[in-house]
Structure formats: structure tokens, C-alpha cells
Motif scaffolding. Structure first.
Motif, PDB file in Angstrom:
ATOM      1  N   UNK A  72       0.814  -1.226   0.000  1.00 27.00           N
ATOM      2  CA  UNK A  72       0.000   0.000   0.000  1.00 27.00           C
ATOM      3  C   UNK A  72       0.848   1.277   0.000  1.00 27.00           C
ATOM      4  N   UNK A  73       1.982   1.238   0.726  1.00 26.05           N
ATOM      5  CA  UNK A  73       2.778   2.452   0.924  1.00 26.05           C
ATOM      6  C   UNK A  73       4.123   2.350   0.205  1.00 26.05           C
ATOM      7  N   UNK A  74       4.804   3.511   0.126  1.00 21.31           N
ATOM      8  CA  UNK A  74       6.155   3.545  -0.429  1.00 21.31           C
ATOM      9  C   UNK A  74       7.024   4.487   0.395  1.00 21.31           C
ATOM     10  N   UNK A  75       8.345   4.330   0.227  1.00 17.94           N
ATOM     11  CA  UNK A  75       9.304   5.147   0.975  1.00 17.94           C
ATOM     12  C   UNK A  75      10.051   6.105   0.044  1.00 17.94           C
ATOM     13  N   UNK A  76      10.729   7.046   0.623  1.00 20.34           N
ATOM     14  CA  UNK A  76      11.568   7.939  -0.185  1.00 20.34           C
ATOM     15  C   UNK A  76      12.692   7.154  -0.838  1.00 20.34           C
ATOM     16  N   UNK A 124       7.165  15.660   5.588  1.00 24.37           N
ATOM     17  CA  UNK A 124       7.424  16.327   6.867  1.00 24.37           C
ATOM     18  C   UNK A 124       6.532  15.730   7.952  1.00 24.37           C
ATOM     19  N   UNK A 125       5.245  15.560   7.634  1.00 23.38           N
ATOM     20  CA  UNK A 125       4.309  15.004   8.613  1.00 23.38           C
ATOM     21  C   UNK A 125       4.747  13.589   9.033  1.00 23.38           C
ATOM     22  N   UNK A 126       5.107  12.767   8.041  1.00 20.03           N
ATOM     23  CA  UNK A 126       5.497  11.379   8.329  1.00 20.03           C
ATOM     24  C   UNK A 126       6.671  11.322   9.293  1.00 20.03           C
ATOM     25  N   UNK A 127       7.715  12.092   9.003  1.00 17.93           N
ATOM     26  CA  UNK A 127       8.933  12.000   9.829  1.00 17.93           C
ATOM     27  C   UNK A 127       8.746  12.657  11.191  1.00 17.93           C
ATOM     28  N   UNK A 128       8.015  13.759  11.230  1.00 14.54           N
ATOM     29  CA  UNK A 128       7.750  14.364  12.550  1.00 14.54           C
ATOM     30  C   UNK A 128       6.932  13.406  13.409  1.00 14.54           C
ATOM     31  N   UNK A 129       5.991  12.706  12.795  1.00 10.05           N
ATOM     32  CA  UNK A 129       5.183  11.730  13.539  1.00 10.05           C
ATOM     33  C   UNK A 129       6.063  10.591  14.063  1.00 10.05           C
ATOM     34  N   UNK A 184      -0.428  13.721   5.039  1.00  9.59           N
ATOM     35  CA  UNK A 184      -0.436  14.716   6.118  1.00  9.59           C
ATOM     36  C   UNK A 184      -1.774  14.672   6.865  1.00  9.59           C
ATOM     37  N   UNK A 185      -1.707  14.664   8.171  1.00 11.98           N
ATOM     38  CA  UNK A 185      -2.920  14.696   8.987  1.00 11.98           C
ATOM     39  C   UNK A 185      -3.521  13.343   9.314  1.00 11.98           C
ATOM     40  N   UNK A 186      -2.938  12.255   8.827  1.00  5.65           N
ATOM     41  CA  UNK A 186      -3.492  10.920   9.116  1.00  5.65           C
ATOM     42  C   UNK A 186      -3.500  10.662  10.618  1.00  5.65           C
TER      43      UNK A 186
END
Length: 517
Positions: A72-76, A124-129, A184-186
Motif C-alpha cells: 500500500x505504501x512507499x518510501x523515499x 514532513x508530517x510522516x517523519x515528525x510523527x 499529512x494529517x493521518x
């Protein structure tokens, strides 16, 4: 001495081979036609799943989690088979000369499953989380050089990471199992069961503890022509015999976690193809160093010295592995310790036990299960080897389902496995003093300092020596017995193409798989 535990003996290895061969003769190559016609890919992971299963990348712990999340997801950035960083969502990356400011450009034209374009704000949201103490992700300690203020969007497609101190291999550091990009916001509730990524498949159904998880093709996927199947069904089959039976009878199409013993019978199956690749996948016995008698380093060293590593490889892995030196970095991985594995020395082990105040030996309880292929056999062999030094091992076989949720980090001596990792990740995620997954409770300021200094050292040779000093320290003083690295082995139906097994079990790519030619 025949190693014995409740309900299993070493003869099980030979009997299982015979059983497989018999099944093949009866089942032949039938059972796949309907799945091929409907382009449904049926997968089975090897570790147990259950109500604690998740789709939240911040808590990606077991193989079933990893498979769901990677669909479902991917990374940088991801690691290739040689553990070199490669771009996925990132277009490029660069750093300043010092290595404490990293800039990552995103690829254009990528959207989440709900149609929202991927932007720097999502990164930004992902890494701050991930580093937020409220999230409590196990990866937070790995990212000790990150601060919320240091993660910023330069523009819609550019992210800048300003670190507290240099990390010269930052691209590899962030290519781990937790860093999949979420919108963002999840919320935590949304991420637990309703994945919303940029990956090749969308979630159709996932209820923790219920099988199978179901995923459908992402028609708007950014990589042209992918994925090649319409639907994926994922199951976790912890019992190795059941998983093999499911392959042989055509109930599943692919498993990337196949027992290494008995492969000859699988290779002879007319309906299956077996694939394997060397891997720094860790098979280990974990001791809590703050629990007697493991709190004495002489006892820990004695327990390491009784292991015949090549015999372990031959009987537990069917020869498909490499000897290890009681630390998790393989010699062929960058910065690996290229020194011979410790030789078995029962006399020295007895001497160390006597010096530790145990001239008559010790009694210990070892927990194991079928949660990972080879755990039962590894426990039985260790029991036999340790007995010669007066280490009397009582084996406690517990259910495979829920093993890592209910037993790991809760009992002082148990069988464990750890996925293939690069040197820094393998050392830091479990052995830094503040690591969330520090299952041995081993803490060393010297070790912590070596890892921190290695991350900041620009000179490659000096950096390598720092990582190697850390490995020697863990080997000689730590609370983990690592007898071997296990090759990655998988099997799939003969008419399945496009799958290349990755040495990291948690990094398989299912997007290029076709069924039925």
C-alpha cells in the motif's frame, strides 16, 4: 544425544522431507487454474499474525505487517539487494559538505490512493510523527539526530532535513521498515486499518486478527504497467508444515519464508519454483542481561562458546546460511566484521561457569515456538550442545501465534530472529541503550558512543573501524547468541513470474508479479 523437546525431535527434519515428497506425488500440479484466470495473487507470510497486526508503518513489526504495508505504501529511499540506497519516491538527494543538512527532491506526478498529490508536507508530517514521543514508534531512537524543527518543506517537492549532528549515511538510515510516507494529517486510528498510500495496491479489507487481508489494484499507480495482478490476498501461516502444504496444494501462490530443510523435495515438485538468496537474516537466542544467571558476562560467554555454528547451519538451515559471531552484522555487509566466527570450546565454557560460581552448571528455561521456521530445531540443537558444558536447558514450546507479541521481550531466554539490515540499523535498533526494541536489556555507553561517532565520521575507513569496534564489544559482552545468518528462501507456483526475492524479508516487491504467463 538426541535433542528432544515437547512434541518434536530432530528426526522431524527428515520426516518432513518425506512427507513433502509424498504430498507432491499425490497433488501434482493441479489447483492453480482458477487463480490464474482471475489474476488473484495469494500470498502467505511465515510469522504469526493476530489481533495486534497493523497497517501503520510506524509500528511495522512482523512479516505480515511488512507485506501489508509494502503493498500500500512507499518510501523515499529503499535498499537494493546489496543494501545500497536507491530512490523510490525520491527523485534525488544531496547533502552539504559536513553531512548534517540533507535535501531530498520528490518525483513528480505521484498521488495517494484518494487522489491527493504527494507533497513535501506529507514527508514532513510522516517523519515528525515518527520521532514524536506521543507516537512511540520503535524507530524514534534510530532518528535521534532529527528534530521536528529540522524537518521542513522547502517547496511542494523538496524536503530539507537539518540534523543535530552529521549522519554521513543518512539515505541508508531512512531506508527502513518504518519510513513509508503517509498523508499529512493521518490519525493513528486511520493508519491502523485503513491504509492510504501511493503504492501499487489499495486496501479492500483488513481486520486485525482476521484472514485474509485483501488488496486491489491501484488503477492510478504512477509506475506505468504496474501492478500486474488485480487482487492480492494475504495470509499469515506460522506453522511451517501448513505453509508448505498450502504451496503444494495450490492454496497459495507465493511464500517468501520457506523452511530451508527439505528443499530437495520442494525443488522436485512439478508445480513449484524455489528461490533463494544469501541474507544477513539473524537467527538468535536472546538473553536478558539483568536477569540471573545471565547478568554475569562469564555465563553469557560460556553460553556462546558451546555452539557448533556449522552444525547449526547444516541441521537447522539445511546448509543455506553463513556462520555468525554473536552480533547481527554479517561479514559481507558494508562495515561487517571480517573475522572468523568463534569456535566451539566446551572446556572453556565449563571454566567460565566455574569462575562465575557455577561449578555444577546451570539450569535455564528456553522459550521457542513455530513462529519462525527453524526455531524448534535451533532450540533442540542448542539444548544438546549446551548439555555437554553443564548448561541444562529446559525447552518451553509455546504457540506460534502471538509469539512476538506475548513472549518476545517478556521472558529472559528465548529464540528470536531479526530481519536483514545494514550495519547501522542492525546495531542501533536493538542494542543502543535507549533502543525501544532492546530485548537483551544490554546497555553500554562505549557502544552508544561508537555508533554516534561512526555516524558523524566522514572518512570511510575510520567509520568502518568504529562500526567494527561496536560489533566486537557486542560480541564479547552482549546478551545475544547469534550462531548463523539464514539465506532467504521462498517458493512460488511455476507459472508465476516477476518475483525476485529480497534478502530483507520485510522488503519484498509484489508489484511486478504476473500469473499464468
Amino acid at each position: 544425544m538426541e535433542p528432544v523437546l515437547k512434541g518434536i525431535s530432530r528426526r522431524r527434519l527428515l520426516l518432513s522431507s518425506a512427507a513433502i515428497a509424498g504430498s507432491v506425488a499425490v497433488l501434482g500440479s493441479s489447483g492453480n487454474a482458477s487463480a490464474a484466470a482471475s489474476r488473484v495473487l495469494r500470498l502467505a507470510s511465515g510469522e504469526s499474525d493476530g489481533p495486534t497486526g497493523t497497517m501503520d508503518p510506524a509500528f511495522n513489526k512482523i512479516d505480515a505487517d511488512a507485506a501489508r504495508i509494502s503493498l500500500v505504501y512507499e518510501r523515499l529511499i529503499i535498499l537494493d539487494k546489496n543494501f545500497e540506497p536507491q530512490p523510490q519516491l525520491a527523485q534525488s538527494w544531496s547533502s552539504n559538505e559536513k553531512g548534517d543538512v540533507w535535501t531530498i527532491e520528490l518525483k513528480p506526478g505521484i498521488s495517494f490512493h484518494n487522489g491527493k498529490p504527494l507533497t513535501a508536507a506529507d514527508v514532513v508530517y510522516t517523519y515528525r510523527r515518527l520521532i514524536d514521543p506521543k507516537t512511540a514508534s520503535p524507530v524514534a531512537t534510530t532518528f535521534g539526530e532529527l528534530t521536528p524543527e529540522g524537518i521542513e518543506a522547502v517547496d511542494d517537492k523538496t524536503v530539507r532535513f537539518t540534523l543535530k549532528s552529521p549522519v554521513v549515511e543518512f539515505p541508508s538510515l531512512i531506508a527502513n521498515r518504518f519510513t513509508y510516507i503517509v498523508p499529512e494529517g493521518s490519525t493513528a486510528e486511520e493508519l491502523r486499518t485503513r491504509g492510504q498510500g501511493t503504492g501499487p495496491f489499495k486496501v479492500q479489507e483488513f481486520v486485525p486478527g482476521r484472514e485474509p487481508s485483501v488488496f486491489v489494484r491501484n488503477e492510478a499507480y504512477w509506475r506505468e504497467g504496474l501492478p500486474k495482478v488485480d487482487r492480492v490476498e494475504l495470509r499469515a501461516i506460522a506453522d511451517t508444515s501448513a505453509r508448505l502444504s498450502a504451496l503444494l496444494t495450490g492454496q497459495i501462490d507465493l511464500s517468501w519464508d520457506v523452511p530451508r530443510v527439505g528443499l530437495q523435495a520442494l525443488q522436485a515438485a512439478p508445480n513449484l519454483t524455489v528461490v533463494t538468496v544469501p541474507s544477513p537474516y539473524v537467527m538468535s537466542l536472546t538473553l536478558m542481561v539483568d536477569v540471573p544467571p545471565f547478568n554475569d558476562v562469564r555465563v553469557r560467554q560460556a553460553m556462546k562458546l558451546v555452539v557448533d555454528r556449522q552444525r547449526m547451519i547444516d541441521l537447522v538451515l539445511g546448509g543455506l546460511g553463513k556462520p555468525a559471531s554473536d552480533q547481527p552484522v554479517a561479514s559481507w555487509v558494508q562495515y561487517g566484521l571480517d573475522e572468523p566466527a568463534p569456535a566451539r570450546d566446551v572446556a572453556k565454557a565449563k571454566q567460565l561457569l566455574a569462575e562465575a560460581g557455577h561449578p555444577d552448571g546451570i539450569d535455564v528455561e528456553l522459550y521457542t515456538s513455530e513462529a519462525t521456521a527453524g526455531f524448534l530445531e535451533m532450540a533442540a540443537l542448542y539444548q544438546a550442545m549446551a548439555a555437554e558444558a553443564g548448561i541444562r536447558v529446559a525447552i518451553n514450546k509455546v504457540p506460534g501465534d502471538g509469539y512476538f507479541a506475548n513472549v518476545w521481550r517478556k521472558v529472559p531466554f528465548l529464540c528470536t530472529s531479526k530481519g536483514a539490515r545494514n550495519a547501522d540499523e542492525a546495531l542501533s535498533q536493538f542494542y543502543l541503550s535507549n533502543a525501544a526494541w532492546n530485548d537483551t536489556h544490554w546497555k553500554s555507553e562505549e557502544f552508544d558512543g561508537l555508533i554516534a561517532e561512526a555516524r558523524q565520521t566522514l572518512d570511510t575507513a575510520k567509520r568502518a573501524e568504529l562500526y567494527r569496534k561496536a560489533q566486537r564489544l557486542l560480541r564479547d559482552d552482549g546478551g545475544v547468541i547469534v550462531p548463523m545468518f539464514a539465506n532467504s528462501v521462498g517458493a512460488h507456483r511455476k507459472d508465476l513470474t516477476g518475483f525476485e526475492i529480497h534478502p530483507q524479508k520485510n522488503a519484498q516487491d509484489f508489484s511486478q508479479i504476473s500469473i499464468g504467463g
